[in-house]
Structure formats: structure tokens, C-alpha cells
Design a protein around this motif. Structure first.
Motif, PDB file in Angstrom:
ATOM      1  N   LEU A  19       0.821  -1.208   0.000  1.00  0.00           N
ATOM      2  CA  LEU A  19       0.000   0.000   0.000  1.00  0.00           C
ATOM      3  C   LEU A  19       0.857   1.261   0.000  1.00  0.00           C
ATOM      4  O   LEU A  19       0.541   2.246  -0.674  1.00  0.00           O
ATOM      5  N   LEU A  20       1.965   1.216   0.731  1.00  0.00           N
ATOM      6  CA  LEU A  20       2.833   2.385   0.836  1.00  0.00           C
ATOM      7  C   LEU A  20       3.566   2.687  -0.468  1.00  0.00           C
ATOM      8  O   LEU A  20       3.697   3.851  -0.857  1.00  0.00           O
ATOM      9  N   LYS A  23       1.157   4.361  -2.752  1.00  0.00           N
ATOM     10  CA  LYS A  23       0.804   5.710  -2.307  1.00  0.00           C
ATOM     11  C   LYS A  23       1.918   6.712  -2.588  1.00  0.00           C
ATOM     12  O   LYS A  23       1.661   7.842  -3.039  1.00  0.00           O
ATOM     13  N   TYR A  24       3.167   6.331  -2.332  1.00  0.00           N
ATOM     14  CA  TYR A  24       4.281   7.268  -2.417  1.00  0.00           C
ATOM     15  C   TYR A  24       5.214   7.008  -3.613  1.00  0.00           C
ATOM     16  O   TYR A  24       6.293   7.588  -3.678  1.00  0.00           O
ATOM     17  N   LYS A 204      -3.368   1.499   7.641  1.00  0.00           N
ATOM     18  CA  LYS A 204      -2.933   2.307   6.494  1.00  0.00           C
ATOM     19  C   LYS A 204      -3.156   3.788   6.759  1.00  0.00           C
ATOM     20  O   LYS A 204      -2.272   4.621   6.506  1.00  0.00           O
ATOM     21  N   GLN A 205      -4.330   4.135   7.265  1.00  0.00           N
ATOM     22  CA  GLN A 205      -4.655   5.536   7.518  1.00  0.00           C
ATOM     23  C   GLN A 205      -3.769   6.128   8.602  1.00  0.00           C
ATOM     24  O   GLN A 205      -3.301   7.272   8.492  1.00  0.00           O
ATOM     25  N   GLU A 208      -0.302   6.806   7.097  1.00  0.00           N
ATOM     26  CA  GLU A 208      -0.299   7.960   6.202  1.00  0.00           C
ATOM     27  C   GLU A 208      -0.424   9.268   6.991  1.00  0.00           C
ATOM     28  O   GLU A 208       0.219  10.272   6.649  1.00  0.00           O
TER      29      GLU A 208
END
Length: 216
Positions: A19-20, A23-24, A204-205, A208
Motif C-alpha cells: 500500500l505504501l 501511495k508514495y 494504512k490511515q 499515512e
């Protein structure tokens, strides 16, 4: 940006890493995946690593560090490390090799904190897709004979060999908790602690949110 993520077995490092990087926009270096690929090759080194993993022991630092060094030759300075460092010796190596190659150090360190009972329950229920490395809970499938990866549609979902032995699991967890004390101190100025007992989305939230605050 260079991120490293660590946590006890079952804490969701692999899931959150995927997920990271999305996202990035980071590249992923997963030490666990590298080791499993070597084991699958059937080489002499693979056989030795397989025996070590199945007994719940940790791979020698020299092997892990050389694996990492070879992978760094293939990436720029925007990546996430999953499963490294696992002890203070590896952390010192990482600092040195990053300075030599990129003239910088790790930017963010994420620690996933998980209760022991939750970890054991997750590990006993864990399935991994051999093709795309996605992680699932066996109990989430309606039929025990119909394991299909929702991402790549592969039917090659299996339990990891090191998740099948409770004594090996306990040994891995014990080793982790011994080593993590030194890592917390070493990375104290960059450390983000996360409650990994929460759901995947909640974890995840939280990650972030804390990264956003850290980058301001």
C-alpha cells in the motif's frame, strides 16, 4: 524518500508495504521475498536458508546484508525496505551503505506493534499468493477448496512454511522483541509507532497520517 518498516510476524508488513509503495511511488525491497526466491531455486544456499527458516532461526547477517547490497544496485533513493534491518548490526550496515551510495540515511522508520495472541492467530490463518505475493486470511474464503487471488486470479495460494510450526513462530517472535529494543533507540528520531491490531484500512490511515505530519 527511503522508508523502512518492521514489526513482529503477522503484523502486516507485507500488506502495508504494498500500500505504501503505491501511495508514495516507491520501489519495494522485500528481504522475505528475496529469501523465498532463493529457497525456491533449490540451490545449496536455498536449502540452507530453508532449514534455518523452518527451525525458526534467523538468517546470518552476512547473507542478508549482501542480498540488500545487490538490490540497492538496482534502485534509486526512493524505496521501501520490508524486513530490514532486523537488528542493530544490520541497522549500522544500512546507515553505512546508504551513505556510500546515496549520501543520505533512512527518512522514516515505521514500527507495527502487535499483541502476541493476535499475531499467532493471524499467522495460523495466513495465505500468500505465490504469483503476486498478496496476503490473505484463509478464513476469509467461503470454501476451503477455492482459494483464488483476487488481484491476479492465481490459484497458487499457500501457507508459508514458517507459519506452520507454533514453536518456530514463538521463537521468531521472541527474537524480534529482543532485537527491537535496540532498533527503537537507534531510530528514535525517525520512528513512527503504529497500532497493528487494527484493520488493514485503519493501519494504512494511521501510517499515512503520521507520515504527513513527519514530512511537514
Amino acid at each position: 524518500m527511503i522508508i523502512t518498516i518492521f514489526g513482529p510476524p503477522g503484523s502486516g508488513k507485507g500488506t502495508q508495504s504494498i500500500l505504501l509503495i503505491a501511495k508514495y511511488n516507491l520501489q519495494l525491497i522485500s528481504i522475505g521475498d528475496l529469501l523465498r526466491n532463493i529457497i525456491s531455486s533449490g540451490s545449496e544456499l536455498g536449502k540452507k536458508i530453508k532449514n534455518t527458516v523452518e527451525s525458526g532461526n534467523l538468517i546470518q547477517d552476512e547473507v542478508i546484508c549482501e542480498l540488500l547490497r545487490s538490490q540497492l544496485a538496482c534502485v534509486d533513493d526512493n524505496f521501501l525496505l520490508d524486513g530490514f534491518p532486523r537488528n542493530l548490526n544490520q541497522a549500522h550496515f544500512l546507515t553505512q551503505v546508504l551513505r556510500e551510495r546515496y549520501n543520505k540515511d533512512v527518512d522514516i522508520v515505521i514500527e507495527l506493534q502487535l499483541d502476541g495472541e493476535v499475531a499467532i492467530k493471524r499467522l495460523k490463518d495466513r495465505l500468500v499468493c505465490l504469483d503476486c505475493k498478496s496476503v490473505y486470511s484463509a478464513s476469509s474464503f467461503k470454501s476451503g477448496n477455492n482459494f483464488v487471488c483476487t488481484k491476479c486470479k492465481s490459484t497458487r495460494l499457500e501457507r508459508r512454511v514458517d507459519d506452520s510450526d507454533l514453536s518456530a513462530i514463538n521463537k521468531r517472535m521472541s527474537e524480534y522483541h529482543i532485537q527491537i529494543k535496540d532498533l527503537r533507540e537507534y531510530y528514535k528520531d525517525k520512528l513512527l509507532t503504529i497500532n497493528a491490531n487494527l484493520s488493514v484500512v485503519q493501519v494504512k490511515q494511521e501510517i499515512e497520517n503520521k507520515i504527513s505530519c513527519n514530512l511537514v
